[in-house]
Design a protein around this motif. Structure first.
Motif, short mmCIF file in Angstrom:
data_model
loop_
_atom_site.label_atom_id
_atom_site.label_comp_id
_atom_site.label_asym_id
_atom_site.label_seq_id
_atom_site.Cartn_x
_atom_site.Cartn_y
_atom_site.Cartn_z
N PHE A 166 -15.86 9.35 15.40
CA PHE A 166 -14.72 8.43 15.41
C PHE A 166 -13.58 8.92 16.30
O PHE A 166 -12.75 8.13 16.73
CB PHE A 166 -14.31 8.10 13.96
CG PHE A 166 -15.47 7.43 13.28
CD1 PHE A 166 -15.73 6.10 13.50
CD2 PHE A 166 -16.38 8.17 12.53
CE1 PHE A 166 -16.85 5.49 12.96
CE2 PHE A 166 -17.51 7.57 11.99
CZ PHE A 166 -17.75 6.22 12.20
N ARG A 167 -13.60 10.21 16.61
CA ARG A 167 -12.68 10.64 17.65
C ARG A 167 -13.21 10.23 19.03
O ARG A 167 -12.45 9.85 19.92
CB ARG A 167 -12.42 12.15 17.54
CG ARG A 167 -11.48 12.44 16.35
CD ARG A 167 -10.99 13.88 16.29
NE ARG A 167 -12.08 14.74 15.89
CZ ARG A 167 -12.57 15.74 16.62
NH1 ARG A 167 -12.04 16.00 17.80
NH2 ARG A 167 -13.57 16.46 16.18
N GLU A 220 -12.46 3.67 23.27
CA GLU A 220 -11.72 2.41 23.24
C GLU A 220 -10.42 2.50 24.02
O GLU A 220 -10.02 1.56 24.69
CB GLU A 220 -11.41 2.01 21.79
CG GLU A 220 -12.63 1.57 21.04
CD GLU A 220 -12.26 1.01 19.68
OE1 GLU A 220 -11.48 0.06 19.61
OE2 GLU A 220 -12.76 1.54 18.67
N HIS A 221 -9.76 3.66 23.89
CA HIS A 221 -8.49 3.76 24.60
C HIS A 221 -8.71 3.76 26.11
O HIS A 221 -7.92 3.18 26.85
CB HIS A 221 -7.72 5.00 24.16
CG HIS A 221 -6.28 4.97 24.56
ND1 HIS A 221 -5.41 4.00 24.10
CD2 HIS A 221 -5.56 5.72 25.42
CE1 HIS A 221 -4.21 4.17 24.64
NE2 HIS A 221 -4.28 5.22 25.45
N ILE A 276 -11.09 -6.46 21.07
CA ILE A 276 -12.00 -5.62 20.28
C ILE A 276 -11.73 -5.97 18.82
O ILE A 276 -10.63 -5.73 18.33
CB ILE A 276 -11.75 -4.12 20.54
CG1 ILE A 276 -11.99 -3.80 22.03
CG2 ILE A 276 -12.66 -3.26 19.65
CD1 ILE A 276 -11.76 -2.33 22.41
N GLN A 302 -14.97 7.51 19.43
CA GLN A 302 -14.68 6.08 19.44
C GLN A 302 -13.24 5.83 19.90
O GLN A 302 -12.97 4.94 20.72
CB GLN A 302 -14.87 5.52 18.03
CG GLN A 302 -14.44 4.07 17.85
CD GLN A 302 -14.72 3.57 16.43
OE1 GLN A 302 -15.85 3.34 16.05
NE2 GLN A 302 -13.67 3.40 15.64
N THR A 303 -12.31 6.62 19.38
CA THR A 303 -10.90 6.47 19.74
C THR A 303 -10.71 6.64 21.25
O THR A 303 -10.04 5.82 21.89
CB THR A 303 -10.06 7.53 18.99
OG1 THR A 303 -10.29 7.39 17.58
CG2 THR A 303 -8.57 7.37 19.28
N ARG A 307 -9.41 0.09 27.04
CA ARG A 307 -8.20 -0.75 27.05
C ARG A 307 -7.29 -0.38 28.21
O ARG A 307 -6.67 -1.24 28.82
CB ARG A 307 -7.45 -0.62 25.72
CG ARG A 307 -8.21 -1.21 24.53
CD ARG A 307 -7.25 -1.42 23.37
NE ARG A 307 -7.94 -1.79 22.14
CZ ARG A 307 -8.29 -0.93 21.19
NH1 ARG A 307 -8.01 0.36 21.32
NH2 ARG A 307 -8.91 -1.35 20.10
N THR A 308 -7.21 0.90 28.49
CA THR A 308 -6.38 1.34 29.62
C THR A 308 -6.92 0.75 30.92
O THR A 308 -6.16 0.26 31.76
CB THR A 308 -6.33 2.88 29.67
OG1 THR A 308 -5.77 3.35 28.44
CG2 THR A 308 -5.49 3.37 30.83
N VAL A 319 -6.00 -2.96 30.91
CA VAL A 319 -4.57 -3.18 31.12
C VAL A 319 -4.21 -2.91 32.58
O VAL A 319 -3.48 -3.67 33.21
CB VAL A 319 -3.73 -2.32 30.15
CG1 VAL A 319 -2.27 -2.29 30.55
CG2 VAL A 319 -3.89 -2.84 28.71
#
Lengths: 469, 469
Positions: free
Chosen positions: A165-166, A172-173, A238, A168-169, A176-177, A180
């Motif tokens: 899950f780290r 995803e970041h 997401i 995953q973090t 998204r970056t 953006v």
């Protein structure tokens, strides 16, 4: 805030006072000395305490090794007796610790190469129990998957599971970056819908005030297309989606996180693929940089950043390749791939091109939804699947944006246009050509980390027989 | 991909060939010249075409102004005749354009200070219609909110409405970046639950295979706390939640996006407030930097980055201040604030401290859920509400992590611990002290932009009488 030091940061710290906090992973309660392995979200460290089993009679009270519990020479005063009593209490509290208990500890950090665990230890000064664990842990690392999921919050304390899950973090970041920075707008589409998003099959439904029935969204498909008619240009989301799917495979869930993007002014599905491969490469590069070492250590996997462009093979050619190079004929009448076909073409691409990904393109209309655009020349859809390490993770396509064609395609599929009236409304007042994809987050993580099931890479799995915790 | 130039980027481009694409906002179809205002997601520009109404007879065919449609002198060849025919066709196609139609245009960019709209125009060479709009737009900018929401995808073409979601994108990305840089893990908690998340009131429910009834999550409360028991340390989630709430206020919805964070080892709710104010300041600073000018132009609002720390006032003191400084006594028996009380204390804080935010702290137990930790000395909960420009956007608290206290608090509230058994399980095997908050995304956007309703700041609003589009 408890001013604690994360365990991973201890090695860079000088010897001296420190506070650490986490849960008790092991206790070795020896006669003369007690060891705790304390774990927090960043790692594990050894805590040590010289055992003081009882207050010595008289004023000479000393620990078994001849020093007072705090390491100073015993001085025989009342103060010393109190210190001794505290030392006994500390020793007893460590003896009483059940595994899993959360504690915070203030003590003295000491680097010592002889300590196997990270070359350092913390000599316990003060130990505070936040909340004790029941003495018997209900699961172990080797419990069955189903049993582990029953106690998922304990299962997630395993460093390997927490790392997922780290990762995953970070993934995803990075995605998204990338979006953006490339002008995409983040949208949140509703999960409560008046009409079904794709078909009436496998839909959860619920009572909704005087409006009757509401459906849970199977995908953001309708609404991310709506955002194109709204002139948003490029969008991403997401979010959870829901399928009343009775499947029990390692790849299916009744609720899962869908990674979606959609953009205007595409010329074909090629534009969508070009976007998605850049996105994936950026995400995996970020994961490799931040977690590559931990992933190698805990999963035995070397994260590979995929080269761009990914290989692209039309579906018809995939079947030929499977037959001729792998001796495999897909046992389906509809022309689609099956899971074994996905594994085989993936193995072929890995062997031929050294690539973990392959776009399979140009699906015939019979195995694609009506809203996939058809190529006027070939009659095939302008669509693709993306296969990653043997498993499909994405369907993408250019969408049919011309309402007359859309209605004709729907009729061709035996659909009554009246049944998709709400969706068709979006096309009445102008819409640009557009395309996009949907991707299963847990599948990507499963394939990136070499796991066997999305149940391992979903925080709290939901399936036909699992709704808790 | 159509290699288009975003309209906002035209001004920095040199005169010459360019492709733009978007939807037709207006057409001025004059006798000798046609103007289109084309809008895309970045802005609007004027397109111009010298009208050629008919192919002139003979070889001398010229436009009304004596030049050929492409601006060259008419030379009277067959080629020229074809060019003339094309010019007539282009003119007719512009005449036929309905507003809202998506088109792409290749032409010549020319900077010209006399053009009011951005000081430039594009002389149309080639115009391609992607998908025409029906001639009559069903809504206008001044239609009623409900009517606008019926055609939300057209309503979102209004630059002001579209900007809301670019602001949302920037705000969320700044928040997530702050969290990621501060060691938070992104989680996706399930929205399908076996047992109710807070109370059985206002819950949507659905049939779930052989397991009977599933509930839609009202908040990620249970699961973000579970992540604390899992040792995750600090977590965040931005996700939809669901409330079968029959309210029709400007602040309520049946589905909305909840912004949640939870972290371990807090000493009190003060630690949660300290985190949230940093997060908000970082988000609003990013919005101001990226969209401050547009927001001023379209919303008439100067975005203010809030100073840290935000003011904090205990609830009991709020009541005193309201009475003494504002002459307002809250007409509630339970001691909580009402919407007018929120507006009044916000106005007071703005006047006294020049601040848009105020933390109201230390709520009594009767108006807080059982899982808010109680202060042993005061008997009040270690909790807060955050009020922004007159409206509550957040409830936060330190949670009760000691299972015996938790059960006692639940009983004190008249709850049967058996009914929260699944939740209590999380506390049996150790859990650190922790706290967090939930925040409504659409409320923050509403208050940041001075809008009157979350219906304006939600992409697709869901309420008791609205489930579409």
């Amino acid at each position: 805030m408890t001013e604690r030091t994360l365990i991973k940061d201890l090695s860079a710290r000088e010897d001296g006072p420190v506070t650490v906090a986490g849960w008790v992973e092991t206790v070795r309660d020896q006669k003369k000395v007690q060891f705790i392995v304390l774990r927090d979200e960043s790692g594990a460290a050894q805590l040590v305490n010289p055992a003081v089993r009882e207050v010595a009679s008289g004023a000479e009270g000393t620990a078994a090794d001849g020093t007072a519990a705090d390491g100073t020479a015993a001085d025989g005063t009342a103060e010393d007796a109190a210190r001794q009593a505290a030392a006994v209490a500390l020793t007893e509290s460590i003896t009483a610790l059940s595994l899993g208990t959360f504690i915070s500890v203030t003590g003295e950090l000491k680097h010592d190469e002889r300590v196997k665990l990270g070359g350092l230890e913390v000599k316990i000064g003060d130990l505070s129990v936040a909340a004790p664990s029941e003495p018997e842990a209900p699961i172990a690392a080797d419990s069955s998957l189903d049993k582990r999921l029953d106690y998922r919050w304990l299962d997630l304390r395993q460093p390997k599971n927490a790392l997922i899950f780290r990762v995953q973090t970070t993934l995803e970041h990075a995605w998204r970056t990338w979006w953006v920075e490339n002008g995409f707008v983040e949208i949140h589409t509703p999960k409560l819908m008046e009409s079904p998003s794709e078909s009436r099959a496998e839909l959860f439904q619920l009572d909704y005030f005087d409006l009757g029935t509401a459906y849970l969204a199977q995908s953001p498909q309708h609404f991310k297309q709506m955002a194109q008619a709204a002139g948003f240009g490029k969008v991403f989301e997401i979010s959870p989606v829901f399928r009343a799917d009775p499947s029990f495979t390692s790849r299916h869930a009744t609720e899962f996180i869908s990674v979606d993007a959609e953009m205007s002014w595409v010329d074909s599905h090629e534009d969508v693929m070009a976007m998605q491969e850049q996105l994936l490469a950026a995400g995996i590069a970020a994961v490799k940089e931040k977690h590559g070492d931990e992933i190698r250590e805990l999963f035995g996997i070397e994260v590979e950043v995929p080269a761009i462009p990914f290989p692209r093979i039309p579906l018809a050619e995939v079947h030929t390749v499977l037959k001729e190079s792998r001796g495999y004929t897909v046992p389906r009448e509809d022309g689609d791939l099956d899971p074994e076909g996905e594994r085989q073409i993936s193995a072929y691409v890995k062997g031929e091109f050294g690539h973990d990904f392959v776009f399979v393109t140009d699906y015939p209309t019979n195995i694609r939804p009506y809203y996939h655009m058809r190529d006027a020349e070939t009659g095939l859809t302008k669509s693709y699947d993306l296969i990653y390490n043997g498993t499909e993770i994405t369907t993408g396509a250019q969408r049919e944006h011309r309402i007359d064609e859309l209605i004709a395609n729907a009729k061709d599929k035996g659909l009554d246009p009246a049944g998709i009236g709400e969706y068709l409304e979006f096309f009445k007042y102008g819409v640009p050509p557009h395309g996009g994809f949907g991707m299963g987050l847990a599948r990507v993580l499963m394939l990136l980390l070499g796991e066997q099931s999305i149940r391992e890479t979903t925080l709290l799995f939901r399936g036909p027989t699992r709704l808790a915790p």
